[in-house]
Design an enzyme around this catalytic site. Structure first.
Site, PDB file in Angstrom:
ATOM      1  N   ASP A   1     -27.920 -31.838 -46.886  1.00  0.00           N
ATOM      2  CA  ASP A   1     -27.037 -32.525 -45.938  1.00  0.00           C
ATOM      3  C   ASP A   1     -25.948 -33.320 -46.658  1.00  0.00           C
ATOM      4  O   ASP A   1     -25.413 -34.282 -46.113  1.00  0.00           O
ATOM      5  CB  ASP A   1     -27.836 -33.433 -45.003  1.00  0.00           C
ATOM      6  CG  ASP A   1     -28.590 -34.537 -45.737  1.00  0.00           C
ATOM      7  OD1 ASP A   1     -28.499 -34.599 -46.988  1.00  0.00           O
ATOM      8  OD2 ASP A   1     -29.276 -35.339 -45.067  1.00  0.00           O
TER       9      ASP A   1
ATOM     10  N   ASN B   1       9.157   0.644 -26.616  1.00  0.00           N
ATOM     11  CA  ASN B   1       9.376  -0.529 -25.764  1.00  0.00           C
ATOM     12  C   ASN B   1       8.429  -0.456 -24.579  1.00  0.00           C
ATOM     13  O   ASN B   1       8.460   0.505 -23.800  1.00  0.00           O
ATOM     14  CB  ASN B   1      10.813  -0.596 -25.270  1.00  0.00           C
ATOM     15  CG  ASN B   1      11.084  -1.908 -24.538  1.00  0.00           C
ATOM     16  OD1 ASN B   1      11.432  -2.907 -25.130  1.00  0.00           O
ATOM     17  ND2 ASN B   1      10.908  -1.879 -23.215  1.00  0.00           N
TER      18      ASN B   1
ATOM     19  N   LYS C   1      -5.667  -5.598 -27.489  1.00  0.00           N
ATOM     20  CA  LYS C   1      -7.081  -5.475 -27.863  1.00  0.00           C
ATOM     21  C   LYS C   1      -7.343  -4.092 -28.461  1.00  0.00           C
ATOM     22  O   LYS C   1      -7.007  -3.077 -27.863  1.00  0.00           O
ATOM     23  CB  LYS C   1      -7.966  -5.714 -26.637  1.00  0.00           C
ATOM     24  CG  LYS C   1      -9.453  -5.420 -26.850  1.00  0.00           C
ATOM     25  CD  LYS C   1      -9.853  -4.153 -26.139  1.00  0.00           C
ATOM     26  CE  LYS C   1     -11.307  -3.821 -26.382  1.00  0.00           C
ATOM     27  NZ  LYS C   1     -11.674  -2.525 -25.770  1.00  0.00           N
TER      28      LYS C   1
ATOM     29  N   ASN D   1      -7.959   1.218 -19.398  1.00  0.00           N
ATOM     30  CA  ASN D   1      -8.786   1.864 -20.409  1.00  0.00           C
ATOM     31  C   ASN D   1     -10.258   1.958 -20.069  1.00  0.00           C
ATOM     32  O   ASN D   1     -11.024   2.571 -20.805  1.00  0.00           O
ATOM     33  CB  ASN D   1      -8.645   1.102 -21.733  1.00  0.00           C
ATOM     34  CG  ASN D   1      -9.019  -0.370 -21.607  1.00  0.00           C
ATOM     35  OD1 ASN D   1      -8.905  -0.963 -20.544  1.00  0.00           O
ATOM     36  ND2 ASN D   1      -9.475  -0.974 -22.697  1.00  0.00           N
ATOM     37  N   TYR D   2     -10.698   1.390 -18.955  1.00  0.00           N
ATOM     38  CA  TYR D   2     -12.132   1.249 -18.691  1.00  0.00           C
ATOM     39  C   TYR D   2     -12.452   1.764 -17.297  1.00  0.00           C
ATOM     40  O   TYR D   2     -11.852   1.346 -16.305  1.00  0.00           O
ATOM     41  CB  TYR D   2     -12.509  -0.235 -18.814  1.00  0.00           C
ATOM     42  CG  TYR D   2     -13.975  -0.548 -18.685  1.00  0.00           C
ATOM     43  CD1 TYR D   2     -14.933   0.176 -19.379  1.00  0.00           C
ATOM     44  CD2 TYR D   2     -14.403  -1.606 -17.891  1.00  0.00           C
ATOM     45  CE1 TYR D   2     -16.277  -0.132 -19.272  1.00  0.00           C
ATOM     46  CE2 TYR D   2     -15.746  -1.944 -17.782  1.00  0.00           C
ATOM     47  CZ  TYR D   2     -16.685  -1.185 -18.477  1.00  0.00           C
ATOM     48  OH  TYR D   2     -18.019  -1.510 -18.382  1.00  0.00           O
TER      49      TYR D   2
ATOM     50  N   THR E   1     -39.760 -36.152 -49.907  1.00  0.00           N
ATOM     51  CA  THR E   1     -38.904 -35.358 -50.791  1.00  0.00           C
ATOM     52  C   THR E   1     -39.673 -34.812 -51.993  1.00  0.00           C
ATOM     53  O   THR E   1     -39.400 -33.696 -52.456  1.00  0.00           O
ATOM     54  CB  THR E   1     -37.721 -36.210 -51.274  1.00  0.00           C
ATOM     55  OG1 THR E   1     -38.212 -37.448 -51.804  1.00  0.00           O
ATOM     56  CG2 THR E   1     -36.760 -36.481 -50.130  1.00  0.00           C
TER      57      THR E   1
ATOM     58  N   ARG F   1     -31.997 -37.360 -35.621  1.00  0.00           N
ATOM     59  CA  ARG F   1     -30.891 -38.252 -35.259  1.00  0.00           C
ATOM     60  C   ARG F   1     -29.620 -37.500 -34.884  1.00  0.00           C
ATOM     61  O   ARG F   1     -28.691 -38.088 -34.327  1.00  0.00           O
ATOM     62  CB  ARG F   1     -30.611 -39.219 -36.420  1.00  0.00           C
ATOM     63  CG  ARG F   1     -31.581 -40.381 -36.482  1.00  0.00           C
ATOM     64  CD  ARG F   1     -31.221 -41.334 -37.598  1.00  0.00           C
ATOM     65  NE  ARG F   1     -31.642 -40.817 -38.907  1.00  0.00           N
ATOM     66  CZ  ARG F   1     -31.339 -41.397 -40.056  1.00  0.00           C
ATOM     67  NH1 ARG F   1     -30.616 -42.512 -40.071  1.00  0.00           N
ATOM     68  NH2 ARG F   1     -31.755 -40.897 -41.200  1.00  0.00           N
TER      69      ARG F   1
END
Length: 459
Positions: free
Chosen positions: A103, A377, A351, A386-387, A79, A16
């Site tokens: 549940d 600053n 990052k 960076n890549y 059950t 359901r």
């Protein structure tokens, strides 16, 4: 106190829910519902926990396999049949076993403790957790005798008109004498319309043996909500959200609009922190006193220091120090560390970067894979490049450096202590300490040339 055990029934596929996700793994306030059940039932100091799973067992194991034994119910035959799957682990144990549904994530640890205490105090062989339902339609009714003992459980479809007037319902949670439970399960039949073995039949078997069967009435019907579809899932989310927010409010946290604030259960917030509307705070997050979060901010697995302000921003898996200002519209990605009194301004992305105390990246910049010293600053539009398409490289900016606007720092590169990078520069080599680096094409002005261009466009 007797030994205590638990069986969590989590084998239902949950058709359901209309979802490919295994039913008990649907999250309620960020945590799978079966994990809520396990966390709360552990409050009664259990000797062991057995969780009965079906389809999706491997996924369930990822969340609770380190805290519970798992047994598989290959066929969902009711059950009672589910509890039988735990027989090899528990049948020889002396003590009390609680059977709970995977549940029902809203039942509190305190309720489980009270249920156990009632069961052991009354000397019952079985105790049913019951509740008074505002609308008991569809629930099994708990019928008591003159001594207030549970005489039987009558399913709604089998109830007489008088029995339908009873508003005390079976929640599906039980305490049993462990030996009596597994002995009775041997006599449970599947001679019914569904061809299944039902756990409530154990109650009738015990009553026929003149064993005491008790009922413990919980005063809060909402706790017992079972989640069978998305509607109930949303209701549970709302109830738990309110419960969590009320706890923080009572502990001195300022939540401006609890109806529109989502705080997951593992979050720690100190008094006098302020949480504005639209904020979502998740995972193992700690927010210190006098911090101010939001509005419309998402925090996941972060440490937020005292007097820090984060507005309309996203931060995850990072450490943010004291008296820091973040946002609006900043993004702090994982493995970042922001020092005290730093500033991360609007439309800045950080990052895997360490930004030391009192440094500023005020707007429209990307700083990734970098170590930025103190009192630095970083001007508008700066990018740490960076890549290279295959590898990530480190940019180091030492203390007191000044990075002019629209600068590209091509990693690996180091900007020395106290140095200046002129606006618009593309830096490909290390800059020595106390230097000015200018890396841009020389400007050339051709006077009158604009008119030539305009005339050419007219032709």
């Amino acid at each position: 106190m007797t030994n205590r055990y638990a069986v969590i029934l989590a084998a239902g596929q949950g058709t359901r829910m209309k979802s490919k996700l295994y039913k008990v793994l649907h999250p309620v306030m960020g945590r799978p519902m079966v994990q809520h059940v396990l966390e709360q039932v552990k409050a009664v100091n259990l000797e062991s926990v057995v969780t009965v799973v079906g389809f999706g067992a491997d996924k369930v194991a990822e969340y609770i396999g380190h805290e519970s034994e798992l047994v598989v119910q290959e066929e969902q035959l009711g059950t009672g049949h589910a509890v039988i799957q735990a027989k090899e682990r528990l049948r020889d144990k002396e003590g009390t076993t609680i059977v709970v549904c995977g549940d029902t994530p809203l039942i509190k640890g305190e309720t489980y403790m009270e249920l156990f205490a009632h069961h052991e105090r009354t000397g019952a062989k079985a105790t049913i957790l019951t509740a008074k339902a505002p609308n008991p339609s569809g629930y099994g009714r708990v019928i008591r005798n003159e001594d207030n003992e549970v005489e039987r459980i009558v399913e709604h479809k089998d109830a007489s008109e008088q029995e339908l007037m009873v508003d005390e319902i079976n929640t599906g949670t039980y305490c049993f004498d462990n030996q009596a439970l597994f002995a009775a399960l041997e006599h449970v039949s599947n001679d019914n319309a569904q061809g299944e073995y039902y756990l409530p039949d154990v109650i009738e078997i015990l009553r026929k043996q003149s064993d005491v069967v008790s009922g413990f009435l919980t005063p809060d019907f909402e706790e017992t909500l079972g989640i069978n579809d998305r509607v109930a899932l949303a209701q549970a989310e709302g109830i738990l959200k309110q419960r969590i927010n009320e706890k923080h409010l009572r502990n001195g946290v300022g939540i401006i609009d609890p109806s529109h604030t989502y705080i997951h259960p593992d979050v720690v917030i100190e008094p006098d922190a302020i949480i504005h509307p639209g904020s979502v705070i998740k995972g193992n997050t700690t927010i210190k006193s006098d911090a101010e979060i939001g509005p419309f901010t998402e925090i996941t697995n972060c440490y937020i220091g005292e007097n820090t302000v984060i507005k309309q921003s996203v931060a995850s898996d990072s450490h943010i120090g004291d008296r820091v200002k973040v946002g609006p519209f900043a993004h702090i990605r994982p493995e970042s560390s922001i020092g005290d009194e730093a500033k991360i301004g609007n439309f800045v992305e950080i990052k895997k970067t360490t930004l030391e105390n009192s440094s500023k990246v005020s707007h429209l910049s990307y700083i990734g894979d970098a170590h930025v010293g103190s009192n630095v600053n970083v001007g508008c539009g700066t990018i740490t490049v960076n890549y290279d398409g295959k590898n990530k490289f480190l940019t180091t900016i030492e203390d007191d450096a000044f990075i002019g606007c629209n600068s590209n720092l091509i990693a690996p590169v180091t900007i020395g202590k106290g140095s200046y990078v002129a606006a618009g520069s593309t830096i490909t080599k290390n800059v020595p300490e106390d230097s000015l680096s200018v890396a841009r094409a020389r400007q050339t002005n051709k006077e009158g040339y604009a008119s030539k261009i305009k005339n050419r466009q007219k032709d």
